[in-house]
Scaffold this motif. Sequence first.
Motif, mmCIF file in Angstrom:
data_model
loop_
_atom_site.group_PDB
_atom_site.id
_atom_site.type_symbol
_atom_site.label_atom_id
_atom_site.label_comp_id
_atom_site.label_asym_id
_atom_site.label_seq_id
_atom_site.Cartn_x
_atom_site.Cartn_y
_atom_site.Cartn_z
ATOM 1 N N LYS A 13 4.532 46.424 -7.681
ATOM 2 C CA LYS A 13 4.767 44.958 -7.509
ATOM 3 C C LYS A 13 6.247 44.861 -9.016
ATOM 4 O O LYS A 13 6.814 43.941 -8.282
ATOM 5 N N GLN A 14 6.446 46.248 -9.064
ATOM 6 C CA GLN A 14 7.943 45.860 -10.173
ATOM 7 C C GLN A 14 9.107 45.970 -9.069
ATOM 8 O O GLN A 14 10.010 44.949 -9.045
ATOM 9 N N GLN A 16 9.041 44.588 -5.731
ATOM 10 C CA GLN A 16 8.658 43.538 -4.881
ATOM 11 C C GLN A 16 9.685 42.038 -6.152
ATOM 12 O O GLN A 16 10.135 41.668 -5.500
ATOM 13 N N LEU A 17 8.968 42.443 -7.687
ATOM 14 C CA LEU A 17 9.682 41.261 -8.376
ATOM 15 C C LEU A 17 11.454 41.208 -7.899
ATOM 16 O O LEU A 17 11.700 40.283 -8.536
ATOM 17 N N LYS A 18 11.611 42.747 -8.941
ATOM 18 C CA LYS A 18 13.198 42.778 -8.393
ATOM 19 C C LYS A 18 13.802 42.035 -7.610
ATOM 20 O O LYS A 18 15.055 41.969 -6.980
ATOM 21 N N GLU A 20 12.622 39.794 -5.339
ATOM 22 C CA GLU A 20 12.954 38.327 -5.250
ATOM 23 C C GLU A 20 13.619 38.046 -6.067
ATOM 24 O O GLU A 20 14.308 36.527 -5.671
ATOM 25 N N LYS A 86 10.657 35.791 -14.062
ATOM 26 C CA LYS A 86 10.007 37.002 -12.697
ATOM 27 C C LYS A 86 10.620 38.664 -14.108
ATOM 28 O O LYS A 86 10.015 39.480 -13.367
ATOM 29 N N SER A 90 8.442 41.498 -14.777
ATOM 30 C CA SER A 90 8.446 42.995 -14.442
ATOM 31 C C SER A 90 8.902 44.169 -15.387
ATOM 32 O O SER A 90 8.221 45.173 -15.561
#
Length: 106
Positions: A13-14, A16-18, A20, A86, A90
């Motif tokens: 998840k982290q 993916q956020l980075k 984005e 975001k 994160s």
Amino acid sequence: MKEKEEILKHQKKQVQLKKEIKKIKKTIPIYLAGFVFIMFLIIFLFEDKLYIYFKGSLNFILIGISITIISGVIFYYYCQRKIKSKEKLSKAIGVKLYSLMKLEDE
């Protein structure tokens, strides 16, 4: 074993956020440049037809430019808020990961 799966889930998840965040930062200038270009085309296409309503071409061009600048600033502000949220998420995931890994080491 369940803790490792949870750690991997949070790490994905982290990451993916980075990604984005990086994508948003990369596309901001492209969208702004495209928007400004399209607005200038619209301004110069409608200049002859709408100058009567604005009492001259100069007033129409100034209003068009000011609308373009205001819209660009609003778009940039919106993107920055999205990036900050975001990044905050994160960071929260990073803190959670740190506490999970810290518990795992002990």
